[in-house]
Design a protein around this motif. Structure first.
Motif, short mmCIF file in Angstrom:
data_model
loop_
_atom_site.label_atom_id
_atom_site.label_comp_id
_atom_site.label_asym_id
_atom_site.label_seq_id
_atom_site.Cartn_x
_atom_site.Cartn_y
_atom_site.Cartn_z
N ALA A 1 -35.62 10.43 19.58
CA ALA A 1 -34.44 9.56 19.70
C ALA A 1 -33.16 10.35 19.97
N LYS B 1 -31.54 12.57 17.87
CA LYS B 1 -30.66 12.59 16.71
C LYS B 1 -30.43 13.99 16.16
N TRP C 1 -23.21 7.27 29.73
CA TRP C 1 -24.33 7.07 30.66
C TRP C 1 -23.99 5.89 31.55
N PRO D 1 -24.86 6.25 24.03
CA PRO D 1 -25.48 5.33 23.08
C PRO D 1 -26.89 4.90 23.48
N GLU D 2 -27.28 5.06 24.73
CA GLU D 2 -28.60 4.63 25.17
C GLU D 2 -29.71 5.46 24.52
N SER D 3 -30.90 4.94 24.58
CA SER D 3 -32.05 5.63 24.03
C SER D 3 -32.34 6.91 24.82
N LYS D 4 -32.70 7.94 24.09
CA LYS D 4 -33.00 9.21 24.75
C LYS D 4 -34.19 9.07 25.68
N ARG E 1 -28.98 13.50 24.04
CA ARG E 1 -28.82 13.11 22.65
C ARG E 1 -28.25 11.70 22.62
N SER E 2 -28.82 10.90 21.72
CA SER E 2 -28.38 9.52 21.59
C SER E 2 -27.34 9.41 20.48
N ASP F 1 -21.36 12.46 15.73
CA ASP F 1 -22.26 12.51 16.89
C ASP F 1 -21.82 13.58 17.88
#
Length: 805
Positions: free
Chosen positions: A80, A82, A96, A124-127, A151-152, A160
């Motif tokens: 993910a 993180k 993105w 913020p999108e999924s890795k 990295r998400s 973050d």
């Protein structure tokens, strides 16, 4: 407690500790391996052993389950995005969008010469989703050794940001989020605040994309000196506006921006210290010098040819890569004489806008500064009601009543519907701009389909109206007349002369079409017929290329802003007949030297006329002789405003000169005061008179007091010229026309200044041009009498154009 079986370790004496530990070990073996309790024979002992074995099974199952959960969670966190990355000297992209993969592609090309690099993306999108999209659009084999790490997370959260090694990145790119411009810029501002609020010493600078030009000052205020802003919509709007008025310019920028092919590089060469800038073209056979970056960081595009390089100066060039060029001993060039150009007065234009951009206000304001008075813009869209348009422009800060040279004619209708677009006077338009309408901005494929449908409908209507296929003889391109000695043979299209009736209309009414999706651009590139109908501006890709270039070299942002602005320098496309005679066989280096000496312009490349061939920048064989009849040239020249500034600096004499009272500064000398007066009038600052960028159109709007004031100043200049030639503030003298001829022009101008308004423009302003306003030519050029005003070799583009441009 003593077990009855004396031979078993279960027979335990309470005071025998060794047998206690032996029994404990026996119980552990029963837990670890249930098979070890098989030798036990006593029933109660077997029961105890079985219970211990069962507890062992439960215990180890719990341990195994916990271990699996921990490993799974760790793998899930890695999947993910993180976890924290440990990198340095990487490029960090925050966000993105549709531009992200284009930026990654450009960065991969930039890092190719170094064996690859590292690009980190935080969004913020999924890795997993980001990795799959990257693999689909940019496979690993096309990344040229560059590693991309995802990295998400939210760029708005400081924690973050700390997971992507922000403090050790060499550059940070903030992409504007989709949605409304104000919301996107608010997110950019918050991201900038998060970066500044993190307690880390940034080793890099931040490149921030801004959607609305009104929000740019706020982002700069928050970011301070560590931020470079790029207003994407404004940049694309300016580029489209300049390209549609100069067909072929979009292809020049397409080749110039990005890291594929040739781009901008800067380097210091100590061996060139003391060399004049005009000699650099002959010293760099594998690059095209275009400017100087001083030791203090000041960028000077197209400096004077007699500017001497100082210690710490970097030469700005257009080259293939930073290791493909170096200075070499100069080879002298036989320049010869260029053709004589005939001036053509600028005329009002009628321009068609299809679609409504968010920054339409900025496009109209810029257009108002560069067109002749009486020009019209016809705006057609179905997304904004007619009664709301002026109100919306006013909300954006543009009062249409303040436009001096431009008037707006509103049309309502869907431009992709034939019966709507057929109601327009298609045959009357000088050029057309097709915007990606803001109503379809979030759906790029729909926006592109709408734009292409509009383009083809307009071209079909032009063909049905039997428009003349060419603007002028200077822009005709016939394949049958193409010489094998030309730099590059053109592609042939279709039959006969290689140009269909649909593509012929391009020469009559230049068009530029905004494209958002890269897949649409690929379709256009593979279709020769469609590619010849218009110039295309792929806005998302161009924005990504500029962001990537600024991330690699911060000075590029200042360079791009100057090239696309109305001051400083600009790139233009002119006909080769401006510098080369018909059928003349000369080298690219000779063309470059003629442009520099006689026109104060720098030639950076060439392109075929009416062809989809790419623009050739920084040609490889600059000394090979060719015929240039079927080519247009890409040049770098000063804008009208910048030329006025050069005049002011050039025509200043030292205080020790006998002519010092006439020339010591723009406020005291008569020539300086004349320039000041003309600038005030051209900017519309004099007693409410209409503004006009062109000097000739300014003269048409002069009041009688203004004409009398100019007449007086011209007489003072005539008296001054009788005393000698003005000295330059440089080491050499700045040549003006001979005194007799100059006096003749000045006195003619003084007389014309008192003529009726309808007669003042041609005589007075032409004489001013002959006097040296805007002149950076060689002293070998002849002085032409007013009645034969050809202005041969005199570089004037503000209100005056050339037939062979």
């Amino acid at each position: 407690m003593v077990f009855e079986d004396s031979e078993s370790p279960w027979e335990l004496n309470a005071w025998d500790s060794s047998r206690f530990f032996e029994a404990l070990w026996e119980a552990w073996t029963f837990m670890a391996d249930p098979g070890t309790h098989s030798p036990v024979t006593m029933p109660w002992a077997r029961t105890a052993s079985a219970l211990i074995s069962v507890s062992g099974i439960l215990f180890w199952s719990s341990v195994l389950g916990l271990t699996v959960d921990v490993i799974t969670a760790k793998m899930e966190a890695l999947r993910a995005g993180k976890s924290r990355i440990i990198e340095k000297d990487h490029t960090l992209i925050l966000g993105w969008t549709e531009k992200t993969i284009h930026i990654i592609e450009e960065l991969c090309a930039a890092n190719e010469s170094e064996g690859g690099g590292v690009v980190a993306v935080l969004a913020p999108e999924s890795k997993t989703d980001m990795e799959s999209q990257l693999e689909y659009q940019l496979p690993a084999r096309r990344r040229k050794g560059t590693r991309v790490v995802f990295r998400s997370g939210s760029p708005l959260v400081v924690s973050d940001l700390s997971r992507v090694s922000m403090e050790s990145a060499k550059a940070i790119i903030i992409l504007a989020t989709p949605g409304s411009a104000d919301q996107a810029d608010a997110d950019t501002l918050r991201t900038m605040l998060s970066i500044r609020s993190s307690n880390c010493n940034l080793l890099s600078y931040v490149v921030a994309e801004v959607r609305d030009i009104d929000n740019e000052p706020l982002v700069k205020l928050v970011g301070g000196p560590s931020v470079e802003t790029m207003v994407s919509h404004d940049m694309i709007g300016r580029l489209m506006l300049m390209s549609v008025r100069q067909p072929g310019l979009a292809k020049v920028y397409e080749g110039l921006l990005g890291f594929e092919g040739d781009e901008f590089y800067m380097n210091e060469w100590p061996e060139l210290e003391g060399v004049e800038f005009g000699e650099l073209a002959e010293r760099f056979p594998d690059a095209v010098p275009i400017g100087i970056k001083s030791e203090s960081g000041k960028l000077m595009l197209h400096p004077p040819i007699n500017y001497e390089l100082k210690e710490g100066d970097q030469v700005v060039v257009i080259a293939e890569d930073n290791d493909t060029y170096k200075p070499e001993p100069a080879n002298k060039v036989d320049v010869g004489q260029p053709p004589d150009g005939k001036p053509v007065l600028g005329e009002p234009e009628k321009i068609l806008f299809c679609g409504w951009r968010r920054d339409i206000r900025d496009v109209l304001q810029l257009l108002d500064k560069i067109v002749q008075p009486g020009s019209e813009v016809h705006m057609m869209t179905h997304c904004v009601p007619l009664d709301k348009r002026n109100e919306r422009l006013l909300d954006d800060g543009l009062d249409v009543r303040q436009l001096m040279n431009l008037s707006i004619v509103h049309q309502y209708g869907n431009t992709s519907v034939r019966r709507k677009i057929a109601k327009l006077p298609i045959s009357e338009y000088n050029c057309c701009m097709i915007f990606a309408d803001e109503a379809f901005e979030l759906d790029t494929l729909h926006a592109d389909s709408h734009s292409l449908a509009t383009l083809l409908l307009i071209r079909d209507l032009q063909c049905r109206n039997n428009l003349s296929p060419f603007r002028s003889e200077a822009h005709q391109s016939e394949s049958s007349n193409f010489s094998s000695g030309s730099p590059k043979s053109p592609k042939r299209h279709g039959k006969g002369n290689g140009m269909s009736q649909l593509t012929k209309s391009r020469a009559t009414c230049p068009m530029i079409c905004e494209i958002l999706d890269p897949h649409t651009q690929n379709i256009i590139s593979s279709n020769d017929q469609l590619g010849l109908t218009s110039d295309f501006c792929q806005s998302n890709k161009l924005t990504a290329q500029v962001l990537a270039m600024v991330a690699e070299e911060r000075t590029v942002n200042q360079l791009i802003n100057e090239l696309l602005g109305n001051s400083g320098c600009e790139i233009a496309v002119v006909c080769s007949s401006r510098y080369a005679h018909p059928d003349e066989v000369i080298s690219f280096m000779t063309l470059s030297r003629r442009a520099s000496l006689f026109f104060d312009e720098l030639v950076v490349g060439y392109q075929m006329k009416e062809s989809i061939e790419k623009t050739v920048l920084n040609p490889a064989e600059k000394w090979r002789g060719c015929r240039w009849d079927n080519h247009d040239l890409a040049i770098l020249r000063r804008t009208a405003k910048a030329r006025a500034s050069v005049i002011r600096r050039t025509h200043v004499a030292p205080e020790t000169s006998p002519a010092a009272p006439f020339t010591q500064g723009s406020a005291n000398g008569p020539l300086g005061r004349l320039i000041d007066t003309l600038e005030v009038i051209s900017e519309g600052s004099e007693s409410g008179e209409p503004a006009s960028l062109g000097l000739q159109e300014s003269a048409r709007n002069l009041s009688l007091p203004s004409r009398q004031k100019i007449s007086k100043l011209l007489k003072e200049v005539a008296v001054f010229l009788e005393k000698g030639v003005v000295q330059s503030d440089e080491k050499e003298r700045s040549p003006l026309p001979s005194n007799a001829c100059a006096n003749q022009k000045v006195r003619a101008s003084a007389k014309a200044a008192t003529d009726p308004p309808g007669e003042v423009a041609p005589s007075m302003m032409t004489s001013m041009i002959g006097l040296g306003l805007g002149t950076q030519t060689s002293s070998a050029r002849p002085c032409v009498p007013p009645e034969e005003e050809a202005i041969s070799g005199w570089s004037v583009h503000n209100g005056v154009s050339y037939e062979n441009m």
